[in-house]
Design a protein around this motif. Sequence first.
Motif, PDB file in Angstrom:
ATOM      1  N   PRO A  58       0.823  -1.212   0.000  1.00  0.00           N
ATOM      2  CA  PRO A  58       0.000   0.000   0.000  1.00  0.00           C
ATOM      3  C   PRO A  58       0.856   1.262   0.000  1.00  0.00           C
ATOM      4  N   PHE A  59       0.216   2.386  -0.134  1.00  0.00           N
ATOM      5  CA  PHE A  59       0.910   3.676  -0.140  1.00  0.00           C
ATOM      6  C   PHE A  59       1.701   3.856   1.151  1.00  0.00           C
ATOM      7  N   GLY A  60       2.955   4.281   1.023  1.00  0.00           N
ATOM      8  CA  GLY A  60       3.781   4.581   2.182  1.00  0.00           C
ATOM      9  C   GLY A  60       4.497   3.393   2.783  1.00  0.00           C
ATOM     10  N   SER A  61       4.427   2.224   2.144  1.00  0.00           N
ATOM     11  CA  SER A  61       5.064   1.038   2.724  1.00  0.00           C
ATOM     12  C   SER A  61       6.497   0.849   2.253  1.00  0.00           C
ATOM     13  N   GLY A  62       6.959   1.680   1.322  1.00  0.00           N
ATOM     14  CA  GLY A  62       8.374   1.651   0.956  1.00  0.00           C
ATOM     15  C   GLY A  62       8.699   0.995  -0.368  1.00  0.00           C
ATOM     16  N   LYS A  63       7.740   0.950  -1.311  1.00  0.00           N
ATOM     17  CA  LYS A  63       8.011   0.326  -2.623  1.00  0.00           C
ATOM     18  C   LYS A  63       9.124   1.067  -3.352  1.00  0.00           C
ATOM     19  N   THR A  64       9.002   2.389  -3.400  1.00  0.00           N
ATOM     20  CA  THR A  64       9.965   3.178  -4.180  1.00  0.00           C
ATOM     21  C   THR A  64      11.360   3.117  -3.562  1.00  0.00           C
ATOM     22  N   VAL A  65      11.442   3.224  -2.231  1.00  0.00           N
ATOM     23  CA  VAL A  65      12.749   3.158  -1.564  1.00  0.00           C
ATOM     24  C   VAL A  65      13.374   1.787  -1.768  1.00  0.00           C
ATOM     25  N   THR A  66      12.560   0.736  -1.706  1.00  0.00           N
ATOM     26  CA  THR A  66      13.073  -0.619  -1.926  1.00  0.00           C
ATOM     27  C   THR A  66      13.634  -0.749  -3.329  1.00  0.00           C
ATOM     28  N   GLN A  67      12.934  -0.186  -4.321  1.00  0.00           N
ATOM     29  CA  GLN A  67      13.439  -0.248  -5.692  1.00  0.00           C
ATOM     30  C   GLN A  67      14.708   0.593  -5.861  1.00  0.00           C
ATOM     31  N   HIS A  68      14.777   1.721  -5.160  1.00  0.00           N
ATOM     32  CA  HIS A  68      16.003   2.528  -5.213  1.00  0.00           C
ATOM     33  C   HIS A  68      17.184   1.732  -4.649  1.00  0.00           C
ATOM     34  N   GLN A  69      16.962   1.019  -3.555  1.00  0.00           N
ATOM     35  CA  GLN A  69      18.033   0.205  -2.963  1.00  0.00           C
ATOM     36  C   GLN A  69      18.480  -0.888  -3.930  1.00  0.00           C
ATOM     37  N   LEU A  70      17.528  -1.488  -4.620  1.00  0.00           N
ATOM     38  CA  LEU A  70      17.873  -2.517  -5.603  1.00  0.00           C
ATOM     39  C   LEU A  70      18.718  -1.922  -6.725  1.00  0.00           C
ATOM     40  N   ALA A  71      18.317  -0.736  -7.193  1.00  0.00           N
ATOM     41  CA  ALA A  71      19.062  -0.087  -8.278  1.00  0.00           C
ATOM     42  C   ALA A  71      20.484   0.259  -7.829  1.00  0.00           C
ATOM     43  N   LYS A  72      20.632   0.695  -6.569  1.00  0.00           N
ATOM     44  CA  LYS A  72      21.954   1.109  -6.082  1.00  0.00           C
ATOM     45  C   LYS A  72      22.893  -0.070  -5.860  1.00  0.00           C
ATOM     46  N   TRP A  73      22.367  -1.177  -5.333  1.00  0.00           N
ATOM     47  CA  TRP A  73      23.249  -2.203  -4.788  1.00  0.00           C
ATOM     48  C   TRP A  73      23.226  -3.537  -5.524  1.00  0.00           C
ATOM     49  N   ARG A 109      14.236 -10.424  13.935  1.00  0.00           N
ATOM     50  CA  ARG A 109      13.486  -9.296  13.346  1.00  0.00           C
ATOM     51  C   ARG A 109      14.267  -7.997  13.440  1.00  0.00           C
ATOM     52  N   GLU A 110      14.758  -7.692  14.630  1.00  0.00           N
ATOM     53  CA  GLU A 110      15.354  -6.379  14.874  1.00  0.00           C
ATOM     54  C   GLU A 110      16.828  -6.305  14.468  1.00  0.00           C
ATOM     55  N   ASP A 111      17.553  -7.400  14.644  1.00  0.00           N
ATOM     56  CA  ASP A 111      19.000  -7.351  14.433  1.00  0.00           C
ATOM     57  C   ASP A 111      19.432  -7.918  13.086  1.00  0.00           C
ATOM     58  N   PHE A 112      18.531  -8.635  12.411  1.00  0.00           N
ATOM     59  CA  PHE A 112      18.886  -9.204  11.111  1.00  0.00           C
ATOM     60  C   PHE A 112      18.011  -8.656   9.981  1.00  0.00           C
ATOM     61  N   ALA A 152       2.112  -2.459   5.609  1.00  0.00           N
ATOM     62  CA  ALA A 152       1.941  -1.101   6.149  1.00  0.00           C
ATOM     63  C   ALA A 152       2.170  -1.071   7.656  1.00  0.00           C
ATOM     64  N   ASN A 153       1.818  -2.149   8.360  1.00  0.00           N
ATOM     65  CA  ASN A 153       2.022  -2.177   9.821  1.00  0.00           C
ATOM     66  C   ASN A 153       3.510  -2.155  10.164  1.00  0.00           C
ATOM     67  N   LEU A 154       4.318  -2.887   9.401  1.00  0.00           N
ATOM     68  CA  LEU A 154       5.762  -2.851   9.629  1.00  0.00           C
ATOM     69  C   LEU A 154       6.311  -1.457   9.335  1.00  0.00           C
ATOM     70  N   ALA A 155       5.821  -0.842   8.263  1.00  0.00           N
ATOM     71  CA  ALA A 155       6.290   0.504   7.909  1.00  0.00           C
ATOM     72  C   ALA A 155       5.934   1.496   9.007  1.00  0.00           C
ATOM     73  N   ARG A 156       4.750   1.353   9.581  1.00  0.00           N
ATOM     74  CA  ARG A 156       4.346   2.270  10.671  1.00  0.00           C
ATOM     75  C   ARG A 156       5.216   2.073  11.908  1.00  0.00           C
ATOM     76  N   ARG A 157       5.727   0.857  12.089  1.00  0.00           N
ATOM     77  CA  ARG A 157       6.606   0.593  13.232  1.00  0.00           C
ATOM     78  C   ARG A 157       8.047   0.944  12.910  1.00  0.00           C
ATOM     79  N   ARG A 158       8.264   1.549  11.731  1.00  0.00           N
ATOM     80  CA  ARG A 158       9.597   1.956  11.264  1.00  0.00           C
ATOM     81  C   ARG A 158      10.511   0.752  11.067  1.00  0.00           C
ATOM     82  N   HIS A 159       9.922  -0.385  10.686  1.00  0.00           N
ATOM     83  CA  HIS A 159      10.709  -1.570  10.363  1.00  0.00           C
ATOM     84  C   HIS A 159      10.897  -1.600   8.848  1.00  0.00           C
ATOM     85  N   PHE A 160      12.103  -1.298   8.385  1.00  0.00           N
ATOM     86  CA  PHE A 160      12.390  -1.289   6.950  1.00  0.00           C
ATOM     87  C   PHE A 160      13.580  -2.204   6.656  1.00  0.00           C
TER      88      PHE A 160
END
Length: 585
Positions: A233-248, A497-500, A417-425
């Motif tokens: 959904p909107f705001g869950s990080g699709k674009t940032v994830t694709q940017h990371q793929l393009a970079k790395w 979850r948090e460290d890996f 979206a729930n993970l994104a709201r918890r700032r888990h990226f």
Amino acid sequence: MVVGKIIKIAGPVVVAEGMKGSQMYEVVKVGNEGLTGEIIQLNENEAIIQVYEETAGMQPGEPVEGTGAPLSVELGPGMLKAMYDGIQRPLNAIEDATDSIYIPRGVNVPSLSRTAKWSFKPTAKVGDKVLGGDIIGTVEETASIVHKIMVPVNINGTIKEIKEGEFTVEETVAVVETANGDKDVIMMQKWPVRQPRPNKEKLPPVIPLITGQRVEDTFFGLAKGGASAIPGPFGSGKTVTQHQLAKWSDVDIVVYIGCGERGNEMTEVIEEFPHLDDLKTGNKLMDRTVLIANTSNMPVAAREASVYTGITIAEYFRDMGFGVLLTADSTSRWAEAMREISGRLEEMPGEEGYPAYLSSKLAQFYERAGRVDCLGSDDRKGFVCIVGAVSPPGGDFSEPVTSNTLRIVKVFWALDANLARRRHFPAINWLTSYSLYVDDIAGWWKENTGADWRALRDEAMNLLQKEAELQEIVQLVGPDALPERERVILEIARMLREDFLQQDAFHEIDSYCSPAKQYNMLKVIMTYYNKALEVVAKGANPADISNVSVKGDIARMKYVEEQEFINTKAPEMISKMDAELNKLI
């Protein structure tokens, strides 16, 4: 050349009569301004045309002129660092030619510059026998990429003449003597976008695409030549994830398609990519990137063509032996363009108004991914990976675009979206995501990281799934009511979850994690798990194992430089956890 006239206009769809003799998918010039269009239906003397530019103000009676050629892209030096619209019109060149920030209607600027000269260095010589796809010379297109000039696929023969020096893309650099006479070879090729480029053989997907993102590489790996979907959904990080793929990602070329997304997201790419340092080459990331911009305020029909333009460019670089990552953001907007065109054609709608052929169109796009033996007499291999973002309304994965995409692709990175709201990226849900390539790529991981990679990965996945089951009990009776073993599982799952799984895209070290570091990080956590179970079975209190100091080291390990972690920190942590946990018995 067929010339007809407009009899009906319905937004981007135009009906013309007098078109007998035209062909399906033929490019036509529509109206007095010569707007670019493509025939998508033929009915005796009438043609239905989708126009790739704004049709406002056009009137019935204006001429329609056929070109006799299908919608094609120009392939050659000059594509890298360029930004095109959905039908490969060069946006920077149009701005320079028209002195306008908008694309004027009917503008005709070639996709590849006809005046720029490129330094051609031959790698073949007179008398060499060549086949279609053979490399006969090179051009240093950017600081990062050497462009390989290939013999067109339909030419086989002997080189009669080959030159060296500065040439435009239209000047002859070689002459090949064939059974049908001499054929000139230039540095530019044209290829129909809806026709896949040929290859010798498609190869099995047994090599993983290393992205540097732990959740994607270790748990839900994508193979080179594979296809993946990133729905969310909107705001869950699709674009940032694709940017990371393009970079790395472990690829040579990136083709980024901004397909119907908001203009500000494409602006972010345009502003960010030219300034990004490419650690793979030491130059700028833009030196090996092609951008295709077709944002939500640009003509809807051109959005439908943009994915075909992108995949054809990707296949061309694949045929040189390069690895290519194609990202499309987002295929939902592409499908919406098809829905609008289908509605204008008054076709029988399918589910939620999408055309009944939605699934086959998606399949035709994604099946052009693959790792292949390239055409030519040498042993050259290349691949195209496709990563398509999907934007289901409200995050509903049962909607038609997402559900049809999942029938085709083999990797599903489900953003939550729930993970994104918890700032888990990255906000990739480990319970709903999957990869069907794990069995195929396990051999590579075993050979390049550790023999127990698959066992560690599967055990970690089981822990995360077990945690989800235990959380239902915890919400009812609390964690203290659980048996000691289950309390250990909850603690280790939290560490996973948090460290890996959690990763900081903006941290200098944590932004990219190599396969070796991923393996060692996972091994540290799973060693801690097995040791914790051992000491609890011998009488240790589960609450005490949460208070040992090595836990802090585990929480910080993602920020430790790779070689220091692998060579020093990881062995130290395993030794330290043995000592600290044994004291609890």
